[in-house]
Structure formats: structure tokens, C-alpha cells
Design an enzyme around this catalytic site. Structure first.
Site, short mmCIF file in Angstrom:
data_model
loop_
_atom_site.label_atom_id
_atom_site.label_comp_id
_atom_site.label_asym_id
_atom_site.label_seq_id
_atom_site.Cartn_x
_atom_site.Cartn_y
_atom_site.Cartn_z
N GLU A 266 0.83 -1.20 0.00
CA GLU A 266 0.00 0.00 0.00
C GLU A 266 0.87 1.25 0.00
O GLU A 266 1.95 1.28 0.59
CB GLU A 266 -0.92 -0.01 1.23
N CYS B 156 3.66 8.38 1.30
CA CYS B 156 4.06 7.39 2.29
C CYS B 156 4.23 6.06 1.55
O CYS B 156 3.27 5.56 0.95
CB CYS B 156 2.96 7.32 3.35
N CYS C 260 5.65 -7.21 7.22
CA CYS C 260 6.76 -6.82 8.10
C CYS C 260 6.99 -7.95 9.08
O CYS C 260 6.05 -8.57 9.57
CB CYS C 260 6.42 -5.54 8.85
N CYS D 194 5.24 -5.78 15.66
CA CYS D 194 4.75 -4.84 16.69
C CYS D 194 3.26 -5.14 16.90
O CYS D 194 2.50 -5.24 15.93
CB CYS D 194 4.96 -3.40 16.25
N CYS E 247 0.25 -2.89 15.37
CA CYS E 247 0.35 -2.46 13.96
C CYS E 247 -0.28 -3.52 13.05
O CYS E 247 0.06 -4.70 13.15
CB CYS E 247 1.82 -2.25 13.61
N CYS F 286 -1.82 5.70 9.78
CA CYS F 286 -0.62 5.03 10.29
C CYS F 286 -0.98 3.71 10.96
O CYS F 286 -1.87 3.66 11.80
CB CYS F 286 0.07 5.89 11.33
N1 SAH Z 1 8.51 0.02 10.34
C1 SAH Z 1 8.73 1.42 10.46
C2 SAH Z 1 7.97 2.23 9.44
C3 SAH Z 1 6.55 1.79 9.15
S1 SAH Z 1 5.39 1.99 10.46
C4 SAH Z 1 8.44 1.89 11.87
O1 SAH Z 1 7.88 1.12 12.64
O2 SAH Z 1 8.82 3.01 12.18
C5 SAH Z 1 5.12 3.76 10.42
C6 SAH Z 1 4.68 4.36 11.73
O3 SAH Z 1 3.34 3.95 12.06
C7 SAH Z 1 5.55 3.96 12.91
O4 SAH Z 1 5.85 5.09 13.70
C8 SAH Z 1 4.64 3.01 13.64
O5 SAH Z 1 5.00 2.86 14.98
C9 SAH Z 1 3.30 3.65 13.44
N2 SAH Z 1 2.16 2.79 13.74
C10 SAH Z 1 2.07 1.46 13.59
N3 SAH Z 1 0.84 1.02 13.97
C11 SAH Z 1 0.16 2.12 14.36
C12 SAH Z 1 -1.18 2.32 14.84
N4 SAH Z 1 -2.02 1.30 14.96
N5 SAH Z 1 -1.56 3.57 15.14
C13 SAH Z 1 -0.70 4.63 14.97
N6 SAH Z 1 0.56 4.50 14.52
C14 SAH Z 1 0.98 3.26 14.21
FE1 SF4 Z 2 6.77 -3.32 11.15
FE2 SF4 Z 2 4.51 -2.13 11.89
FE3 SF4 Z 2 6.46 -2.52 13.68
FE4 SF4 Z 2 6.79 -0.70 11.72
S1 SF4 Z 2 5.27 -0.63 13.38
S2 SF4 Z 2 8.26 -2.25 12.43
S3 SF4 Z 2 5.66 -1.72 10.05
S4 SF4 Z 2 5.31 -4.14 12.63
#
Ligand code: SAH
Ligand code: SF4
Length: 354
Positions: free
Chosen positions: A87, A100, A107, A111, A114, A327
Site C-alpha cells: 500500500e 508514504c 513486516c 509490533c 500495527c 498510520c
Molecule cells: N517500520 C517502520 C515504518 C513503518 S510503520 C516503523 O515502525 O517506524 C510507520 C509508523 O506507524 C511507525 O511510527 C509506527 O509505529 C506507526 N504505527 C504502527 N501502527 C500504528 C497504529 N495502529 N496507530 C498509529 N501509529 C501506528
Molecule cells: Fe513493522 Fe509495523 Fe512494527 Fe513498523 S510498526 S516495524 S511496520 S510491525
């Protein structure tokens, strides 16, 4: 698979072997500056255009395009040559256009909050697949130009290091986007931050912190068990020392989890030590982690607490919620797309106990 946006210029030169040298320049200019497909480059003879178009098929196929925020936010689901899906989001503001991009299909970092992490890893993207996301978005916003690119879509850019570096270079040197407007967002791959400080010292770095004590961060960001906060902080100091540039910490505020005054105190301490700016964003709920984001008053209270410690903090506006483009909501891994009905169910579910 050959690509029009292979960052290695030798790839295009090889295709034009036997043609006059100025054809290489015309093709390069047409692809990288005018962002045209080979077939659209009327400066080239028709037979050559046709041959190049056939030799350099687009890396991305549009699966869906969704628009919201009164036409100012667009999300694409793109399929790649092997049907993996990613995406990309374009956001137009008064003074800038930000794209973006995804660095991986899925991934592996897992996390918990996410959607991409919940869906798992499929594969790394090639540099051309990263660059073509910017090109596709740039074409759609014409006559405006893309001013900013953030690596905040699906995937961890520093886990796909070489493609990320090649993309940063190509976007800066060949598309003409200023390096400081290219933002690499990382969950905290400490040794790769140290390499980035050497390889791309003029880009902007965002570290997704979300917790400033190891016990909590271990539960939100599993990579913290490999690179705990002390190790991550060393990498941040290294970044500062070799680039002289201020980084930002991303902090998704999760109701009752990381939005208490104690959390603000812990965050302020590390942010002051590494001179980081803090970006606050209320968590977007996802199917696998249905806790809600901190309500507005709590977000403001948290920001004020940080500022009382002398830390600069910005509350980030969310774009693209209605089209699941916000995000952490990107989840278009083939086979891993979450059915719409269960999301709605999640959004109305009660807040997790404190
Ligand atoms: N993997 C990288 C970049 C992609 S995620 C990283 O983690 O930084 C991009 C951003 O979205 C990161 O700051 C991540 O922590 C945030 N993010 C992930 N899940 C989210 C959610 N459910 N609500 C708000 N931000 C989120
Ligand atoms: Fe991967 Fe989502 Fe964690 Fe970023 S926030 S490192 S995209 S699992």
C-alpha cells in the site's frame, strides 16, 4: 525483472546499446524528471518507444485506489509481479505533498499494535518497487510535485537496507527531492541506524519509540528484546554525532498503556538526552489490538507534560482513516487482508481494562 526505475543507470544503457548517446539522456530525463512511461516519450522514435515499453513493464499494478479527505488523501493497493500486495498513500497539503511508501510486503517485526505487523512478512521490495510507488503517486498529483517522502507504509526500511539506501539516493539525485524531505522511519534497528548515519547523513530519521522503559517496550515492539533502549540510545547518539541533525521520536498514544504522566517523564528524559523532537499520534485501533487511541484531552496533557520538561512535541493530524490509510492500518498482504466486517466490530468494542 528489468525496470524503468532500476537505480543502476547501466540497466538502461544496456537496453539502448547501439543507439546514439543522446538517447540515453532523453530516456533518463523522460523517466526520472518528467515521470513518463517509455511509450509516452514522443521525443523517441516510435519503434524504440515500443521496444522500451515492452522491455520495461511497470513494477506496480493498481488493485484499488481509494480517495478521502475531500480528495486530498489517496491510498493505492498495488500488486507486484509475484502478486504480493503493498500500500502507498499520497497526502496533499497546502504547502506540500507527502507520499508514504512501503519498503516491504508485510513486516517481520511483529509490533503488536500495527496491522502490518499482525499480518506478517512476505518479502523485501526491490528499490525499483519503492521508487515506482513515488512515481505513481507523483503522476496522480500533477501538476503539483511530490515534496516529501516518508518510509512509513508497510515494512521496516532498515531491515531492507540496501534497497532503502538505493531509493533514497535515486529520489534525491534523480527525481530531485531534497534529502531532508526524505524521512526514514525505523522501529529501532540500532546497528542499521549507525550505518545510515554514514550512508545517508542528510536524510531525516524518525525512531518509533512508543515506550521509554524496556518492560513496556518489550511488549509493544518485540525488536526491543534484541536492541533494548540502552542500545537504541547509543545508536541515536551516534546519529547525532555523525550527522548533526535532530531526529524525531514517534509515539503512538495508547489509552492507559503509554499515555500516563510517568510515561511522559520517561520519554522526556530520553528525548532530552538525544535532543529528539517528539511526534505524538493517537493510536489507530487495528483488528489484532483493539485498544483505543488516547482521547484528545489526554494527548494534549501528554504534550504539555513533555513541554514542561523542555521537550518539543507536535500532535500529528491523522489522514486517511476512512480508507484504512492511517498510520499502522496498512495490511494488504496477499491473503492477509482483514475482512471489513471484523474491523467495524473492533472499532466499537470496549476499551481494554487498565
Ligand atoms: N517500520 C517502520 C515504518 C513503518 S510503520 C516503523 O515502525 O517506524 C510507520 C509508523 O506507524 C511507525 O511510527 C509506527 O509505529 C506507526 N504505527 C504502527 N501502527 C500504528 C497504529 N495502529 N496507530 C498509529 N501509529 C501506528
Ligand atoms: Fe513493522 Fe509495523 Fe512494527 Fe513498523 S510498526 S516495524 S511496520 S510491525
Amino acid at each position: 525483472m528489468p525496470s524503468a526505475y532500476d537505480p543502476d543507470p547501466a540497466a538502461l544503457s544496456a537496453l539502448l546499446a547501439g543507439e546514439p548517446a543522446y538517447r540515453v539522456r532523453q530516456l533518463d530525463e523522460g523517466l526520472w524528471r518528467q515521470l513518463r512511461r517509455p511509450i509516452e516519450l514522443t521525443v523517441l522514435p516510435k519503434a524504440l518507444r515500443d521496444r522500451l515499453e515492452a522491455a520495461l513493464p511497470p513494477a506496480l499494478r493498481v488493485v484499488t485506489e481509494s480517495v478521502c479527505d475531500a480528495g486530498r488523501t489517496t491510498k493505492w493497493v498495488f500488486a507486484l509481479h509475484d502478486d504480493a500486495t503493498i500500500e502507498t498513500v499520497a497526502m496533499a497539503y497546502r504547502d506540500r505533498v507527502t507520499v508514504c511508501i512501503s519498503s516491504q510486503a508485510g513486516c517481520a517485526m511483529g509490533c503488536t499494535f500495527c496491522a502490518t505487523g499482525q499480518a506478517g512478512f512476505r518479502r523485501h521490495l526491490a528499490a525499483a518497487e519503492l521508487i515506482e510507488q513515488v512515481v505513481a503517486a507523483a503522476r496522480s498529483v500533477e501538476p503539483r510535485r511530490v515534496s516529501n517522502v516518508v518510509f512509513m507504509g508497510m515494512g521496516e526500511p532498515l531491515a531492507n537496507y540496501d534497497a532503502t539506501i538505493a531509493t533514497l539516493r535515486a529520489l534525491n539525485e534523480r527525481v530531485g527531492i531534497s534529502a531532508r524531505h526524505l524521512t526514514v522511519s525505523t522501529v529501532g534497528v540500532a546497528p542499521a541506524i549507525e550505518r545510515l548515519a554514514i550512508d545517508a547523513p542528510t536524510v531525516t530519521l524518525a525512531v518509533s519509540l512508543h515506550a521509554a522503559n524496556d518492560a513496556l517496550r518489550d511488549t509493544l515492539v518485540p525488536l526491543n528484546r534484541t536492541y533494548p533502549l540502552e542500545r537504541l540510545e547509543t545508536a541515536c547518539h551516534q546519529w547525532n554525532a555523525s550527522t548533526g541533525r535532530r531526529m524525531s521520536f514517534e509515539w503512538a498514544l495508547i489509552d492507559g498503556v503509554n499515555d500516563r504522566l510517568r510515561d511522559a517523564d520517561e520519554l522526556a528524559a530520553i528525548a532530552r538526552r538525544v535532543r529528539a523532537h517528539v511526534n505524538l499520534i493517537p493510536l489507530n485501533p487495528t483488528p489484532g489490538y483493539p485498544t483505543r487511541g488516547t482521547p484528545r484531552e489526554g494527548v494534549e496533557r501528554f504534550r504539555d507534560a513533555l513541554e514542561s520538561h523542555g521537550v518539543n512535541a507536535t500532535i500529528r493530524a491523522t489522514r486517511g482513516r476512512e480508507i484504512d490509510a492511517a498510520c499502522g492500518q496498512l495490511a494488504a498482504v496477499a491473503g492477509g487482508k482483514v475482512p471489513r466486517r471484523s474491523r467495524v466490530g473492533v472499532e466499537v468494542s470496549p476499551v481494554r481494562g487498565r
